[in-house]
Design a protein around this motif. Structure first.
Motif, PDB file in Angstrom:
ATOM      1  N   GLU A   1      -7.980  -1.546  -4.569  1.00 58.99           N
ATOM      2  CA  GLU A   1      -7.652  -2.715  -5.389  1.00 58.99           C
ATOM      3  C   GLU A   1      -7.279  -3.905  -4.521  1.00 58.99           C
ATOM      4  O   GLU A   1      -7.563  -5.056  -4.878  1.00 58.99           O
ATOM      5  CB  GLU A   1      -6.515  -2.373  -6.345  1.00 58.99           C
ATOM      6  CG  GLU A   1      -6.177  -3.499  -7.311  1.00 58.99           C
ATOM      7  CD  GLU A   1      -5.069  -3.128  -8.277  1.00 58.99           C
ATOM      8  OE1 GLU A   1      -4.712  -3.969  -9.124  1.00 58.99           O
ATOM      9  OE2 GLU A   1      -4.549  -1.993  -8.188  1.00 58.99           O
TER      10      GLU A   1
ATOM     11  N   THR B   1      -3.504   7.941  -5.483  1.00 61.61           N
ATOM     12  CA  THR B   1      -2.758   6.698  -5.669  1.00 61.61           C
ATOM     13  C   THR B   1      -2.974   5.750  -4.507  1.00 61.61           C
ATOM     14  O   THR B   1      -3.175   4.542  -4.687  1.00 61.61           O
ATOM     15  CB  THR B   1      -1.254   6.998  -5.835  1.00 61.61           C
ATOM     16  OG1 THR B   1      -1.060   7.840  -6.970  1.00 61.61           O
ATOM     17  CG2 THR B   1      -0.453   5.720  -5.994  1.00 61.61           C
TER      18      THR B   1
ATOM     19  N   CYS C   1       2.947  10.176   0.021  1.00 61.72           N
ATOM     20  CA  CYS C   1       2.038   9.578  -0.957  1.00 61.72           C
ATOM     21  C   CYS C   1       0.931  10.566  -1.325  1.00 61.72           C
ATOM     22  O   CYS C   1       0.525  11.394  -0.504  1.00 61.72           O
ATOM     23  CB  CYS C   1       1.406   8.305  -0.393  1.00 61.72           C
ATOM     24  SG  CYS C   1       2.569   7.018   0.094  1.00 61.72           S
TER      25      CYS C   1
ATOM     26  N   ARG D   1      -4.821   2.115  -4.801  1.00 62.10           N
ATOM     27  CA  ARG D   1      -4.050   0.927  -4.443  1.00 62.10           C
ATOM     28  C   ARG D   1      -4.762   0.157  -3.328  1.00 62.10           C
ATOM     29  O   ARG D   1      -4.891  -1.074  -3.370  1.00 62.10           O
ATOM     30  CB  ARG D   1      -2.649   1.335  -4.012  1.00 62.10           C
ATOM     31  CG  ARG D   1      -1.627   0.214  -4.008  1.00 62.10           C
ATOM     32  CD  ARG D   1      -0.280   0.779  -3.601  1.00 62.10           C
ATOM     33  NE  ARG D   1       0.280   1.665  -4.616  1.00 62.10           N
ATOM     34  CZ  ARG D   1       1.126   2.662  -4.359  1.00 62.10           C
ATOM     35  NH1 ARG D   1       1.496   2.910  -3.111  1.00 62.10           N
ATOM     36  NH2 ARG D   1       1.600   3.394  -5.338  1.00 62.10           N
TER      37      ARG D   1
ATOM     38  N   LEU E   1       0.826  -1.207   0.000  1.00 65.17           N
ATOM     39  CA  LEU E   1       0.000   0.000   0.000  1.00 65.17           C
ATOM     40  C   LEU E   1       0.859   1.256   0.000  1.00 65.17           C
ATOM     41  O   LEU E   1       0.609   2.202  -0.762  1.00 65.17           O
ATOM     42  CB  LEU E   1      -0.924   0.003   1.223  1.00 65.17           C
ATOM     43  CG  LEU E   1      -1.769   1.266   1.421  1.00 65.17           C
ATOM     44  CD1 LEU E   1      -2.852   1.352   0.348  1.00 65.17           C
ATOM     45  CD2 LEU E   1      -2.394   1.292   2.821  1.00 65.17           C
TER      46      LEU E   1
END
Length: 388
Positions: free
Chosen positions: A125, A118, A114, A122, A93
């Motif tokens: 998913e 994104t 981060c 991530r 992650l």
């Protein structure tokens, strides 16, 4: 308030009138069925788990300490690590396979660079419970208008409750209070995780239900499940569509033949997972706290769960009383966003609310007592399945 605010600060009022939203649902239930011994009010249901478990406020850490608000390069996200297996996914992650990610401080350091898009993509998913801190964006209508399937029935409904944890079981327990025959169905190899938590709280949500357990990998048991669902007037489930298809259950076909199907998900995307705390963040609660109190924080204990369970029970009971059928899809995040607009106190009015609350020295509402002890797993298999 006891579970809202910074751990080292005062108890805070949530700027969104979520307790009023819950009270409104309970008033509607009482108006529909005035002879039922409903809970005293909706607000009581929002806080009873925290009181039973002795939870305390954690500010940016949820009351149950599983979910954390984390600052990232372009905003903030809520990351829920309620499942131990999710910790093994943290290096993927956060794209950091070198750091020791065993505590929240290390996780925050790794996440700081981060970007939220994104990180969210991530996490989703990988089927992790993650949500961005965003303002509430409610739909204009929470419940769909269902088609009439029959004349209003004159008998209590048969409810098959396939859900687990909090929102769905609360819905089922309220329908049981209204006189429904509720059958709780669990996988024999994966029982409701709430069974292994606080026994008193589990009893509150499940003591008035029959218990059936089935092996969902067994063809005969899947046929028994399908037969049971086919008999139900109301079905409550909180599964991803793929899981239902694997069990051979077609919710659209069940709704078409006249059932009321209550489908509870974490988000409007039914394949996206989530739990009460991170879903409440997705529904806007942390953003409202930031606007009112200067910092994104959690409000209440997994508050999206009881809010959704209450609204689901109201939707199911109204549909049943009016002889309607169809799919009623509710998400934890969407219901929370809808409830946020029961009333907002920003900014000056919030101080008035806080002062009134701090001056209120009345005792807390008395906790509910369960009607009994929840049935052991599969205790009613022979009796229930004999009729399938």
């Amino acid at each position: 308030m006891a579970v809202t605010g910074r751990a080292d600060g005062p108890a805070l009022v949530c700027p969104a009138a979520l307790a009023s939203a819950a009270d409104g649902v309970m008033m509607a239930l009482r108006a529909i069925a005035p002879d039922i011994a409903w809970p005293l009010n909706g607000a009581l249901l929002l806080g009873e788990r925290a009181r039973l478990l002795g939870l305390t406020r954690g500010g940016r850490l949820s009351a149950n300490r599983f979910c954390r608000l984390i600052r990232v390069a372009d905003g903030e996200v809520a990351l829920n690590l309620a499942r131990e297996a999710d910790r093994d996914l943290l290096p993927i992650l956060l794209a950091d396979h070198e750091a020791d990610l065993s505590d929240w401080a290390a996780i925050e350091r790794a996440a700081a660079g981060c970007d939220s898009g994104t990180l969210l993509a991530r996490g989703i998913e990988m089927s992790m419970a993650i949500a961005a801190v965003v303002p509430p964006c409610p739909s204009a209508r929470l419940f769909p208008i269902l088609r009439s399937a029959r004349t209003a029935p004159d008998h209590p409904p048969l409810v098959v409750d396939l859900s687990s944890l909090w929102a769905g079981p609360l819905c089922g327990s309220l329908l049981a209070l209204a006189g429904a025959q509720v059958i709780k169905v669990e996988s024999r190899t994966r029982l409701d995780g709430a069974r292994f938590g606080h026994g008193g709280f589990y009893n509150l949500l499940n003591a008035d239900k029959a218990s059936v357990t089935l092996d969902f990998h067994d063809a005969a048991d899947r046929r028994a499940l399908a037969a049971l669902v086919a008999q139900a007037d109301i079905v409550i489930e909180a599964s991803r569509p793929r899981a239902l298809r694997q069990l051979g259950i077609d919710r659209d076909a069940e709704a078409a033949r006249g059932a009321i199907w209550i489908g509870i998900t974490a988000h409007d995307d039914p394949d996206r997972i989530g739990f009460g705390d991170d879903a409440a963040v997705a529904g806007g609660v942390a953003a409202i706290m930031a606007e009112g109190w200067g910092e994104a924080m959690f409000a209440g204990d997994a508050i999206a769960d009881p809010l959704t369970g209450l609204h689901a029970a109201l939707a199911a009971l109204v549909a049943w009383r009016q002889g309607q059928a169809g799919l009623i899809a509710l998400s934890l995040a969407g219901t929370t966003a809808f409830a946020c607009h029961a009333g907002l106190a920003l900014p000056a009015l919030l101080r008035d609310w806080q002062a009134q609350a701090q001056a209120d020295d009345a005792p807390l509402y008395p906790l509910r007592a369960p009607v009994g002890t929840a049935a052991l797993p599969g205790a009613d298999n022979d009796r229930v399945l004999a009729s399938c």
